[in-house]
Motif scaffolding. Structure first.
Motif, PDB file in Angstrom:
ATOM      1  N   GLU A  38      -8.578   0.285   0.302  1.00  0.00           N
ATOM      2  CA  GLU A  38      -8.315  -0.464   1.528  1.00  0.00           C
ATOM      3  C   GLU A  38      -7.296   0.306   2.370  1.00  0.00           C
ATOM      4  OE1 GLU A  38      -8.437  -4.910  -0.449  1.00  0.00           O
ATOM      5  OE2 GLU A  38      -6.800  -3.523  -0.866  1.00  0.00           O
ATOM      6  N   VAL A  39      -7.540   0.372   3.667  1.00  0.00           N
ATOM      7  CA  VAL A  39      -6.652   1.106   4.574  1.00  0.00           C
ATOM      8  C   VAL A  39      -5.913   0.107   5.466  1.00  0.00           C
ATOM      9  CG1 VAL A  39      -6.506   2.860   6.370  1.00  0.00           C
ATOM     10  CG2 VAL A  39      -8.221   3.072   4.555  1.00  0.00           C
ATOM     11  N   PHE A  40      -4.587   0.283   5.586  1.00  0.00           N
ATOM     12  CA  PHE A  40      -3.762  -0.634   6.369  1.00  0.00           C
ATOM     13  C   PHE A  40      -2.862   0.113   7.334  1.00  0.00           C
ATOM     14  CE2 PHE A  40      -4.700  -3.060   2.499  1.00  0.00           C
ATOM     15  CZ  PHE A  40      -5.100  -4.276   3.033  1.00  0.00           C
TER      16      PHE A  40
ATOM     17  N   GLN B 217     -10.217   9.350   3.814  1.00  0.00           N
ATOM     18  CA  GLN B 217      -8.880   9.070   3.270  1.00  0.00           C
ATOM     19  C   GLN B 217      -7.852   9.288   4.372  1.00  0.00           C
ATOM     20  OE1 GLN B 217      -7.956  10.314  -0.791  1.00  0.00           O
ATOM     21  NE2 GLN B 217      -6.041  11.192  -0.054  1.00  0.00           N
ATOM     22  N   ILE B 218      -7.320   8.191   4.902  1.00  0.00           N
ATOM     23  CA  ILE B 218      -6.453   8.265   6.078  1.00  0.00           C
ATOM     24  C   ILE B 218      -5.100   8.884   5.716  1.00  0.00           C
ATOM     25  CG2 ILE B 218      -5.293   6.929   7.862  1.00  0.00           C
ATOM     26  CD1 ILE B 218      -8.399   7.147   8.090  1.00  0.00           C
ATOM     27  N   GLU B 219      -4.749   9.967   6.437  1.00  0.00           N
ATOM     28  CA  GLU B 219      -3.553  10.745   6.107  1.00  0.00           C
ATOM     29  C   GLU B 219      -2.672  11.047   7.313  1.00  0.00           C
ATOM     30  OE1 GLU B 219      -2.498  11.939   3.143  1.00  0.00           O
ATOM     31  OE2 GLU B 219      -4.148  11.214   1.912  1.00  0.00           O
TER      32      GLU B 219
ATOM     33  N   PHE C 196       0.858  -1.187   0.000  1.00  0.00           N
ATOM     34  CA  PHE C 196       0.000   0.000   0.000  1.00  0.00           C
ATOM     35  C   PHE C 196       0.897   1.240   0.000  1.00  0.00           C
ATOM     36  CE2 PHE C 196       0.661  -1.172   4.463  1.00  0.00           C
ATOM     37  CZ  PHE C 196       1.020   0.024   5.063  1.00  0.00           C
ATOM     38  N   VAL C 197       0.323   2.402  -0.342  1.00  0.00           N
ATOM     39  CA  VAL C 197       1.114   3.628  -0.320  1.00  0.00           C
ATOM     40  C   VAL C 197       1.051   4.240   1.077  1.00  0.00           C
ATOM     41  CG1 VAL C 197       0.952   4.117  -2.780  1.00  0.00           C
ATOM     42  CG2 VAL C 197      -0.837   4.981  -1.262  1.00  0.00           C
TER      43      VAL C 197
ATOM     44  N   GLY D 110     -10.075  -1.061   7.359  1.00  0.00           N
ATOM     45  CA  GLY D 110     -11.353  -0.782   6.726  1.00  0.00           C
ATOM     46  C   GLY D 110     -11.124  -0.166   5.359  1.00  0.00           C
ATOM     47  N   THR D 111     -12.105   0.562   4.846  1.00  0.00           N
ATOM     48  CA  THR D 111     -11.949   1.223   3.549  1.00  0.00           C
ATOM     49  C   THR D 111     -12.208   2.722   3.684  1.00  0.00           C
ATOM     50  OG1 THR D 111     -14.235   1.156   2.725  1.00  0.00           O
ATOM     51  CG2 THR D 111     -12.917  -0.869   2.503  1.00  0.00           C
ATOM     52  N   ALA D 112     -11.634   3.464   2.761  1.00  0.00           N
ATOM     53  CA  ALA D 112     -11.828   4.917   2.767  1.00  0.00           C
ATOM     54  C   ALA D 112     -13.285   5.296   2.556  1.00  0.00           C
ATOM     55  CB  ALA D 112     -10.956   5.556   1.686  1.00  0.00           C
TER      56      ALA D 112
END
Length: 302
Positions: A231-233, A263-265, A209-210, A256-258
Motif C-alpha cells: 500500500e502506498v501513502f 515502488q514509490i521512492e 508506513f515506511v 494505491g498499491t505498488a
C-alpha cells in the motif's frame, strides 16, 4: 449469521479506514514511464525550476535532469563520488545535497551527505550531444544517530534506515525509514560542520508506513512511502513552528498499491503540484514499470 457478521465487520473496518484516509489514487496521474537508465529512481528534487533524480545502490554515481511533463531524461550528470546507497536529494538554491545514508541492514557507520555546488552541475549540456556528460565532485557531511548502539545485521528489521531529506532554515532535515516501529523520526544535521557530528532527534510520528522520500513547500512537509502489503501513502504535515511538523495530525492519503503504481521512492513539490517517481517493482505475478506521476495542486483537499 456468521457470514452476515463477517460482512458487517469488514464494512465497519472499511468505514473506519475511509474516515481517517483520503483516497487519491494516482494511477490516473501517470504521465510517463521512466527510461531504463533510471529504473531504480530513489529521490526527486527541484532546483531552479529543473527536476532531478538518481538511482540507488548498485548503480553509477550519476544525476539525471528529467522532463517535468513526462519524466524523460534531458541530461545525465556524472560524478566523482561514490554511490554506496544514495537515497535522498535536497537543495538550498545553490547546492545539491545527496543523502548517501541508505541503511537497510542497520550496520552502516559511514552515513554521509554529499554537498555539490549546483553551478558546476548546471554547466553540463544535454546528454543527446555525444560526450556531453560532465563530472563533478563534492564535500562530505558525516553524521551518526546517537540513539543507535547496535550494528548487527538486521535486514529491514531496524529503525536506523533513511531515504528522505529536505533543506530548511539552514539545516538538513532527515526523516527515518523505521522498519520495525513503522514510524519516522525527524533528525537535524548541520551542513556547515565538516567533522563527524551527531544527528539531533527532534520529533517522531507514527506513520504506519515506511517513509521513502520527503519534500517541503509552502510550510508543508510531504512524506511518501509504503507498507509491506504494497500500500502506498502520502502524509502532508503543516509546519506549526519553524522546522516542527509533527504536533498536528497530517492529511493522510492512500495512493494505491505498488502492484499498479511501481515502488514509490521520490517526491518533489512546487507551485504547480506534486511530482512522484517509482522504481521498477517485481512481484510473483509480474513486474510494474518504473513510473512518473504529476498530481495538479488543485487535486489535494485542504
Amino acid at each position: 449469521m456468521k457470514k452476515i457478521l463477517l460482512i458487517v465487520i469488514l464494512f465497519a473496518g472499511q468505514s473506519a479506514f475511509a474516515q481517517q484516509t483520503d483516497f487519491l489514487k494516482i494511477k490516473k496521474y501517470r504521465v510517463g514511464y521512466l527510461e531504463d537508465a533510471i529504473q531504480e529512481t530513489s529521490g526527486l528534487n527541484i532546483l531552479n525550476g529543473k527536476l532531478y533524480t538518481f538511482n540507488d545502490s548498485g548503480n553509477p554515481a550519476e544525476l539525471f535532469e528529467i522532463d517535468k511533463k513526462n519524466g524523460k531524461i534531458i541530461r545525465k550528470l556524472k560524478t566523482n563520488l561514490i554511490n554506496t546507497d544514495w537515497e535522498a536529494l535536497a537543495s538550498d538554491g545553490e547546492n545539491f545535497y545527496i543523502g548517501d545514508f541508505g541503511n537497510n541492514e542497520g550496520t552502516r557507520k559511514d552515513l554521509m551527505i554529499y554537498k555539490v555546488p549546483y553551478q558546476r552541475l548546471d554547466e553540463s549540456i544535454t546528454i543527446k550531444i555525444p560526450g556531453s556528460e560532465r563530472s563533478f565532485d563534492g564535500t562530505k557531511i558525516l553524521f551518526y544517530y546517537p540513539e543507535q548502539t547496535e550494528f548487527t545485521s538486521k535486514n529491514i528489521k531496524n529503525d536506523f534506515d533513511a531515504e528522505a531529506m529536505i533543506y530548511l532554515n539552514g539545516k538538513l532535515h532527515i526523516f527515518t525509514k523505521e522498519w520495525v516501529s513503522k514510524s519516522t523520526s525527524h533528525y537535524i544535521v548541520d551542513p556547515e560542520i565538516s567533522e563527524l557530528q551527531k544527528a539531533e532527534k527532534t520529533e517522531t510520528y507514527k506513520t504506519g508506513f515506511v517513509v521513502t522520500d520527503a519534500s517541503y513547500f509552502d510550510k508543508k512537509l510531504y512524506l511518501v512511502g509504503y507498507t509491506k502489503k504494497t500500500e502506498v501513502f502520502l502524509d502532508v504535515f503543516t509546519e506549526t513552528e519553524p522546522g516542527i511538523f509533527f504536533k498536528e495530525k497530517p492529511k493522510h492519503y492512500y495512493l494505491g498499491t505498488a502492484l499498479s503504481l511501481s515502488q514509490i521512492e521520490g517526491i518533489s513539490v512546487d507551485e504547480s503540484g506534486i511530482y512522484i517517481s517509482g522504481e521498477k517493482f517485481r512481484y510473483p505475478l509480474g513486474t510494474t514499470k518504473p513510473s512518473f506521476y504529476f498530481i495538479p495542486k488543485d487535486q489535494l483537499r485542504d
